[in-house]
Design a protein around this motif. Structure first.
Motif, PDB file in Angstrom:
ATOM      1  N   TYR A 242      -6.908  10.253   5.364  1.00  0.00           N
ATOM      2  CA  TYR A 242      -6.311   9.902   4.078  1.00  0.00           C
ATOM      3  C   TYR A 242      -4.818  10.215   4.009  1.00  0.00           C
ATOM      4  CZ  TYR A 242      -6.373   8.880  -0.929  1.00  0.00           C
ATOM      5  OH  TYR A 242      -6.149   8.318  -2.167  1.00  0.00           O
ATOM      6  N   TYR A 243      -4.409  11.331   4.555  1.00  0.00           N
ATOM      7  CA  TYR A 243      -3.018  11.762   4.385  1.00  0.00           C
ATOM      8  C   TYR A 243      -2.122  11.472   5.590  1.00  0.00           C
ATOM      9  CZ  TYR A 243      -4.503  13.977   0.110  1.00  0.00           C
ATOM     10  OH  TYR A 243      -5.009  14.201  -1.154  1.00  0.00           O
ATOM     11  N   VAL A 244      -2.720  11.130   6.728  1.00  0.00           N
ATOM     12  CA  VAL A 244      -1.914  10.841   7.917  1.00  0.00           C
ATOM     13  C   VAL A 244      -1.924   9.346   8.234  1.00  0.00           C
ATOM     14  CG1 VAL A 244      -1.591  11.276  10.377  1.00  0.00           C
ATOM     15  CG2 VAL A 244      -2.287  13.150   8.849  1.00  0.00           C
ATOM     16  N   ASP A 245      -3.114   8.751   8.309  1.00  0.00           N
ATOM     17  CA  ASP A 245      -3.218   7.358   8.752  1.00  0.00           C
ATOM     18  C   ASP A 245      -3.172   6.342   7.612  1.00  0.00           C
ATOM     19  OD1 ASP A 245      -3.729   7.400  11.760  1.00  0.00           O
ATOM     20  OD2 ASP A 245      -5.160   8.887  11.061  1.00  0.00           O
ATOM     21  N   PHE A 246      -3.594   6.711   6.438  1.00  0.00           N
ATOM     22  CA  PHE A 246      -3.640   5.781   5.312  1.00  0.00           C
ATOM     23  C   PHE A 246      -2.246   5.583   4.720  1.00  0.00           C
ATOM     24  CE2 PHE A 246      -5.095   5.208   0.672  1.00  0.00           C
ATOM     25  CZ  PHE A 246      -5.306   3.848   0.811  1.00  0.00           C
ATOM     26  N   SER A 247      -1.949   4.348   4.372  1.00  0.00           N
ATOM     27  CA  SER A 247      -0.630   4.041   3.820  1.00  0.00           C
ATOM     28  C   SER A 247      -0.547   4.268   2.320  1.00  0.00           C
ATOM     29  CB  SER A 247      -0.277   2.572   4.112  1.00  0.00           C
ATOM     30  OG  SER A 247      -1.212   1.690   3.474  1.00  0.00           O
ATOM     31  N   GLY A 248      -1.677   4.412   1.648  1.00  0.00           N
ATOM     32  CA  GLY A 248      -1.674   4.337   0.192  1.00  0.00           C
ATOM     33  C   GLY A 248      -1.476   5.614  -0.574  1.00  0.00           C
ATOM     34  N   SER A 249      -1.612   6.793   0.052  1.00  0.00           N
ATOM     35  CA  SER A 249      -1.457   8.034  -0.698  1.00  0.00           C
ATOM     36  C   SER A 249      -0.053   8.595  -0.535  1.00  0.00           C
ATOM     37  CB  SER A 249      -2.492   9.066  -0.241  1.00  0.00           C
ATOM     38  OG  SER A 249      -2.335  10.265  -0.970  1.00  0.00           O
ATOM     39  N   GLU A 250       0.211   9.231   0.588  1.00  0.00           N
ATOM     40  CA  GLU A 250       1.551   9.727   0.841  1.00  0.00           C
ATOM     41  C   GLU A 250       2.481   8.595   1.274  1.00  0.00           C
ATOM     42  OE1 GLU A 250       2.188  12.609  -0.067  1.00  0.00           O
ATOM     43  OE2 GLU A 250       0.167  13.451  -0.232  1.00  0.00           O
ATOM     44  N   GLY A 251       1.891   7.465   1.617  1.00  0.00           N
ATOM     45  CA  GLY A 251       2.683   6.294   1.979  1.00  0.00           C
ATOM     46  C   GLY A 251       3.244   6.317   3.382  1.00  0.00           C
ATOM     47  N   GLY A 253       1.291   6.467   6.400  1.00  0.00           N
ATOM     48  CA  GLY A 253       0.460   5.950   7.470  1.00  0.00           C
ATOM     49  C   GLY A 253       0.558   4.441   7.635  1.00  0.00           C
ATOM     50  N   PRO A 254       0.080   3.919   8.767  1.00  0.00           N
ATOM     51  CA  PRO A 254       0.184   2.476   9.032  1.00  0.00           C
ATOM     52  C   PRO A 254      -1.035   1.679   8.597  1.00  0.00           C
ATOM     53  CG  PRO A 254      -0.481   3.598  11.023  1.00  0.00           C
ATOM     54  CD  PRO A 254      -0.295   4.679   9.977  1.00  0.00           C
ATOM     55  N   ARG A 255      -2.128   2.337   8.188  1.00  0.00           N
ATOM     56  CA  ARG A 255      -3.371   1.612   7.912  1.00  0.00           C
ATOM     57  C   ARG A 255      -3.662   1.571   6.413  1.00  0.00           C
ATOM     58  NH1 ARG A 255      -7.067   1.001  12.764  1.00  0.00           N
ATOM     59  NH2 ARG A 255      -5.594   1.331  14.497  1.00  0.00           N
ATOM     60  N   PRO A 256      -3.873   0.377   5.848  1.00  0.00           N
ATOM     61  CA  PRO A 256      -4.038   0.248   4.402  1.00  0.00           C
ATOM     62  C   PRO A 256      -5.488   0.280   3.925  1.00  0.00           C
ATOM     63  CG  PRO A 256      -3.726  -1.912   5.351  1.00  0.00           C
ATOM     64  CD  PRO A 256      -3.636  -0.936   6.490  1.00  0.00           C
ATOM     65  N   ILE A 257      -6.442   0.560   4.818  1.00  0.00           N
ATOM     66  CA  ILE A 257      -7.851   0.678   4.432  1.00  0.00           C
ATOM     67  C   ILE A 257      -8.371   1.999   4.996  1.00  0.00           C
ATOM     68  CG2 ILE A 257     -10.098  -0.453   4.352  1.00  0.00           C
ATOM     69  CD1 ILE A 257      -8.712  -2.997   5.435  1.00  0.00           C
ATOM     70  N   VAL A 258      -8.975   2.823   4.137  1.00  0.00           N
ATOM     71  CA  VAL A 258      -9.389   4.161   4.543  1.00  0.00           C
ATOM     72  C   VAL A 258     -10.754   4.487   3.956  1.00  0.00           C
ATOM     73  CG1 VAL A 258      -8.329   5.341   2.567  1.00  0.00           C
ATOM     74  CG2 VAL A 258      -8.628   6.580   4.711  1.00  0.00           C
ATOM     75  N   LEU A 259     -11.511   5.314   4.654  1.00  0.00           N
ATOM     76  CA  LEU A 259     -12.762   5.827   4.113  1.00  0.00           C
ATOM     77  C   LEU A 259     -12.465   7.009   3.200  1.00  0.00           C
ATOM     78  CD1 LEU A 259     -15.849   5.811   4.055  1.00  0.00           C
ATOM     79  CD2 LEU A 259     -15.801   7.391   6.002  1.00  0.00           C
ATOM     80  N   SER A 260     -12.910   6.920   1.949  1.00  0.00           N
ATOM     81  CA  SER A 260     -12.690   8.007   1.006  1.00  0.00           C
ATOM     82  C   SER A 260     -13.789   7.967  -0.053  1.00  0.00           C
ATOM     83  CB  SER A 260     -11.285   7.910   0.385  1.00  0.00           C
ATOM     84  OG  SER A 260     -10.943   9.130  -0.246  1.00  0.00           O
ATOM     85  N   TYR A 261     -13.406   8.152  -1.319  1.00  0.00           N
ATOM     86  CA  TYR A 261     -14.361   8.200  -2.423  1.00  0.00           C
ATOM     87  C   TYR A 261     -13.976   7.205  -3.508  1.00  0.00           C
ATOM     88  CZ  TYR A 261     -16.452  12.480  -0.567  1.00  0.00           C
ATOM     89  OH  TYR A 261     -17.105  13.392   0.230  1.00  0.00           O
ATOM     90  N   ALA A 262     -14.961   6.803  -4.316  1.00  0.00           N
ATOM     91  CA  ALA A 262     -14.671   5.939  -5.462  1.00  0.00           C
ATOM     92  C   ALA A 262     -13.760   6.625  -6.459  1.00  0.00           C
ATOM     93  CB  ALA A 262     -15.972   5.518  -6.147  1.00  0.00           C
ATOM     94  N   SER A 263     -13.768   7.955  -6.469  1.00  0.00           N
ATOM     95  CA  SER A 263     -12.921   8.719  -7.387  1.00  0.00           C
ATOM     96  C   SER A 263     -11.497   8.890  -6.888  1.00  0.00           C
ATOM     97  CB  SER A 263     -13.537  10.102  -7.640  1.00  0.00           C
ATOM     98  OG  SER A 263     -13.703  10.798  -6.415  1.00  0.00           O
ATOM     99  N   SER A 264     -11.219   8.543  -5.633  1.00  0.00           N
ATOM    100  CA  SER A 264      -9.893   8.789  -5.067  1.00  0.00           C
ATOM    101  C   SER A 264      -8.752   8.109  -5.823  1.00  0.00           C
ATOM    102  CB  SER A 264      -9.860   8.368  -3.598  1.00  0.00           C
ATOM    103  OG  SER A 264     -10.744   9.139  -2.826  1.00  0.00           O
ATOM    104  N   PRO A 265      -8.901   6.856  -6.289  1.00  0.00           N
ATOM    105  CA  PRO A 265      -7.786   6.239  -7.014  1.00  0.00           C
ATOM    106  C   PRO A 265      -7.346   7.012  -8.246  1.00  0.00           C
ATOM    107  CG  PRO A 265      -9.320   4.557  -6.309  1.00  0.00           C
ATOM    108  CD  PRO A 265      -9.982   5.878  -6.015  1.00  0.00           C
TER     109      PRO A 265
END
Length: 374
Positions: A242-251, A253-265
């Motif tokens: 979530y915090y290293v590879d995903f692009s959507g949280s810290e912005g 990472g290079p990957r825009p799809i990540v395994l997380s939770y429905a509550s994450s947004p």
């Protein structure tokens, strides 16, 4: 953070969605509310043995996973109400927790456990590490999550493990967002997905189970072969994904799809309000339920039952979203405003029978490892 099950608890900003609930809880605690039922005596008054005394004093050891969190005011109030002194033991994530309970069955790590989830519940029950107990005030909405007919475990919280997408990335790159598991094998999404290893991560195991539920016991293997061919990345734990590879949280990472939770947004709502840049793919989810139970052979079984009751109190149930980013099992509890808008549960999450999970879990993980890791 290295925990494989950490859920958006890297600072106050990520608990903003639960701030209103936490404030309400604190107000109730400061007003002197009992969180254990009745007048605060109850089970504590009958405690005996080395773990507790007749007047409610003594140590109460809580064994849990390393993502357990409740407001300190609530824990302090429990101690004040019961006279017990809490000691927390956290041997690892949900899988490690059950492994340790089984290995130490003849000399239990503590008195009460929280954090066994539905992917490991049958193993804990079959191993005989639990003493059945059903709280008198079990919420009506919790009954649907019962782990067995004997009341070996009490449902406490639940949530949906789902894929999350970075809306901003897809908008900027002119790529339509995926909406289903099948979409992720399309070449349009090559090298865009990061997930966690089911052998080391509770969310990773939940996602593996989602694919079993979606494609059947004979079809999930091909799906993972297709994901591998389409460039899925696998990491050991949720935090790295979530915090290293995903692009959507810290912005970063290079990957825009990540395994997380429905509550994450809900954790990604900007300070001051507005829309989060992420969203959950609600057609990819597996419902994860977490339980509490009295450990067989506990030194303080009365205190253990009191703690299970405490976890179901309205104040604790209201505290769970802001502290553990899970839903309370009591559906009468008011959720934080951000959850209503940004953290809906899946209407039809994938499911696999707990007994089937228990019988096949290790084989499924081994097969998954051969397919994806090689």
């Amino acid at each position: 953070m290295t925990s494989t099950t950490t859920r958006h608890r890297l600072g106050p900003r990520r608990r903003a969605a639960g701030a209103a609930a936490a404030t309400a809880v604190a107000a109730l605690v400061l007003a002197g509310c009992s969180l254990t039922g009745g007048d605060g005596g109850g089970a504590a008054d009958d405690a005996s043995g080395t773990g507790g005394t007749a007047d409610g004093g003594g140590k109460l050891t809580v064994v849990t996973h390393d993502s357990f969190a409740l407001s300190q005011e609530l824990l302090d109030q429990f101690e004040a109400d019961t006279g017990y002194q809490l000691e927390m033991v956290a041997p690892g994530d949900g899988g490690a927790l059950v492994n340790q309970l089984v290995l130490t069955k003849d000399s239990p790590l503590g008195d009460v456990v929280h954090g066994i989830d539905n992917s490991f519940a049958a193993r804990a029950i079959d191993a005989g590490v639990l003493e059945p107990y059903t709280p008198a005030d079990l919420p009506a909405s919790a009954g649907q999550y019962a782990a067995d007919d004997a009341g070996s475990l009490t449902p406490v919280d639940m949530g949906d493990v789902c894929l999350n997408v970075d809306h901003q990335w897809f908008t900027e790159n002119g790529v339509p967002e995926p909406t289903s598991l099948e979409d992720l094998t399309d070449p349009a999404y090559k090298d865009l997905l990061v997930v966690t290893n089911p052998a080391t991560s509770s969310p990773g195991l939940s996602f593996l189970l989602a694919t079993v539920g979606a494609f059947g016991e004979d079809g999930w293997q091909q799906y993972w072969e297709d994901l591998k061919a389409n460039g899925v990345k696998v990491v050991e734990g949720w935090s790295d994904a979530y915090y290293v590879d995903f692009s959507g949280s810290e912005g970063a990472g290079p990957r825009p799809i990540v395994l997380s939770y429905a509550s994450s947004p809900a954790a990604e709502v900007p300070e001051g309000g507005g829309e989060p840049r992420t969203g959950a793919m609600l057609d990819t989810c597996f419902r994860q339920v977490e339980y509490a139970g009295v450990l067989a052979g506990a030194e303080n079984p009365e205190g253990a039952r009191a703690f299970v009751d405490f976890l179901l109190s309205p104040e604790v149930q209201a505290d769970i979203p802001g502290q553990m980013y899970m839903y309370p099992v009591d559906d009468t509890v008011e959720l934080p405003e951000a959850w209503a808008r940004h953290a809906p549960l899946a209407e039809e999450p994938f499911a696999v029978d707990p007994a089937t999970i228990s019988a096949n879990r290790e084989d499924w993980i081994s097969t998954w490892s051969e397919i994806v890791i090689g």
